[in-house]
Design a protein around this motif. Structure first.
Motif, short mmCIF file in Angstrom:
data_model
loop_
_atom_site.label_atom_id
_atom_site.label_comp_id
_atom_site.label_asym_id
_atom_site.label_seq_id
_atom_site.Cartn_x
_atom_site.Cartn_y
_atom_site.Cartn_z
N PRO A 89 0.80 -1.22 0.00
CA PRO A 89 0.00 0.00 0.00
C PRO A 89 0.83 1.28 0.00
CG PRO A 89 -0.25 -1.17 2.08
CD PRO A 89 0.58 -2.03 1.19
N TYR A 90 2.13 1.19 0.28
CA TYR A 90 2.97 2.39 0.26
C TYR A 90 3.19 2.87 -1.17
CZ TYR A 90 6.86 5.57 0.73
OH TYR A 90 7.67 6.68 0.65
N ASP A 91 3.55 1.96 -2.09
CA ASP A 91 3.77 2.31 -3.49
C ASP A 91 3.36 1.13 -4.37
OD1 ASP A 91 4.52 3.46 -5.87
OD2 ASP A 91 6.67 3.43 -5.46
N GLY A 124 -1.74 -6.21 9.22
CA GLY A 124 -1.50 -4.90 9.83
C GLY A 124 -0.07 -4.43 9.66
N VAL A 125 0.14 -3.12 9.75
CA VAL A 125 1.47 -2.53 9.59
C VAL A 125 2.30 -2.74 10.85
CG1 VAL A 125 2.75 -0.39 9.16
CG2 VAL A 125 0.55 -0.76 8.03
N ASN A 126 3.50 -3.30 10.68
CA ASN A 126 4.48 -3.41 11.78
C ASN A 126 5.46 -2.25 11.74
OD1 ASN A 126 3.45 -5.80 12.78
ND2 ASN A 126 5.07 -7.08 11.95
N ALA A 127 5.87 -1.88 10.52
CA ALA A 127 6.85 -0.80 10.34
C ALA A 127 6.60 -0.14 8.99
CB ALA A 127 8.26 -1.36 10.40
N GLY A 128 6.86 1.16 8.93
CA GLY A 128 6.61 1.95 7.73
C GLY A 128 7.79 1.97 6.80
N PRO A 129 7.62 2.67 5.74
CA PRO A 129 6.82 3.88 5.56
C PRO A 129 5.33 3.66 5.28
CG PRO A 129 8.07 3.49 3.56
CD PRO A 129 8.49 2.43 4.56
N ALA A 130 4.89 2.45 5.03
CA ALA A 130 3.45 2.22 4.78
C ALA A 130 2.66 2.60 6.03
CB ALA A 130 3.19 0.77 4.41
N VAL A 131 1.51 3.23 5.81
CA VAL A 131 0.61 3.56 6.92
C VAL A 131 -0.68 2.78 6.84
CG1 VAL A 131 1.59 5.85 7.34
CG2 VAL A 131 -0.29 5.59 5.71
N TYR A 132 -0.96 2.19 5.69
CA TYR A 132 -2.14 1.36 5.50
C TYR A 132 -1.76 -0.10 5.57
CZ TYR A 132 -4.40 5.55 3.66
OH TYR A 132 -4.93 6.80 3.51
N GLY A 133 -2.64 -0.93 6.11
CA GLY A 133 -2.44 -2.37 6.11
C GLY A 133 -2.67 -2.95 4.72
N LEU A 134 -2.39 -4.22 4.59
CA LEU A 134 -2.60 -4.91 3.31
C LEU A 134 -4.08 -5.04 3.01
CD1 LEU A 134 0.01 -7.79 3.75
CD2 LEU A 134 0.28 -5.68 2.44
N ARG A 135 -4.43 -4.95 1.73
CA ARG A 135 -5.82 -5.15 1.32
C ARG A 135 -6.18 -6.61 1.53
NH1 ARG A 135 -7.91 -3.29 -4.41
NH2 ARG A 135 -8.08 -1.33 -3.31
N GLN A 136 -7.26 -6.83 2.25
CA GLN A 136 -7.67 -8.20 2.55
C GLN A 136 -8.82 -8.62 1.65
OE1 GLN A 136 -8.49 -8.92 6.68
NE2 GLN A 136 -8.89 -11.08 6.36
N TYR A 137 -8.75 -9.86 1.18
CA TYR A 137 -9.85 -10.45 0.43
C TYR A 137 -10.66 -11.34 1.36
CZ TYR A 137 -7.37 -8.82 -3.70
OH TYR A 137 -6.76 -8.03 -4.63
N ARG A 138 -11.89 -11.58 1.00
CA ARG A 138 -12.75 -12.47 1.80
C ARG A 138 -12.37 -13.91 1.52
NH1 ARG A 138 -16.89 -8.56 -0.16
NH2 ARG A 138 -17.44 -7.31 1.66
#
Length: 150
Positions: A89-91, A124-138
């Motif tokens: 989600p960062y880039d 969930g984010v453990n360390a940045g630079p990403a501030v958003y978690g991974l997109r989750q699928y159902r």
């Protein structure tokens, strides 16, 4: 009369501020991350297949060629599998292998080795630079058939 009018005006102002705050905070929680295209996902895999032997143990994972930049499927326990978009989600538009997450060699977290963003196995984010978690699928498990979709 003027005092009660001023008090009512203050109460209304506080309510409007509270409503605005609720609206602003609720918008951010559903944001899957900037720039990740929403592509249709509808996959089914047999978790007992020889192709997916890593999914036979808790914490095991496999990669699928689906989604925008791929999907990582992680077994939490025998009845719970999580599936995440591999686009960081960062880039997310970075040229591969950048912008694509993978399980770290330690198998303790997920990482984009180019930007250094780290994610836990729940997305969930453990360390940045990403501030958003991974997109989750159902995911839905029916017997040994795992359906992955959005």
């Amino acid at each position: 009369m003027a005092a009660s009018l001023a008090k009512a005006s203050t109460t209304i102002s506080k309510l409007l501020c509270l409503l605005a705050l609720l609206l602003l905070t609720s918008c951010g929680s559903d944001n899957p991350g900037p720039g990740i295209p929403n592509v249709p996902v509808s996959e089914q895999i047999n978790v007992n297949s020889q192709l997916y032997t890593r999914l036979r143990q808790d914490g095991g994972y496999v990669y699928l060629n689906s989604g925008y930049k791929g999907i990582i499927v992680i077994r939490q326990h025998a009845n719970l599998y999580l599936a995440f978009e591999r686009a960081c989600p960062y880039d997310p538009t970075a040229t591969a292998p950048c912008g694509q997450v993978e399980a770290d060699q330690s198998n303790l977290f997920i990482v984009d080795t180019c930007c250094g963003s780290q994610f836990n196995f729940q997305g969930g984010v453990n360390a940045g630079p990403a501030v958003y978690g991974l997109r989750q699928y159902r995911t839905v498990l029916n017997g040994s058939l795992l359906s992955i979709f959005n």
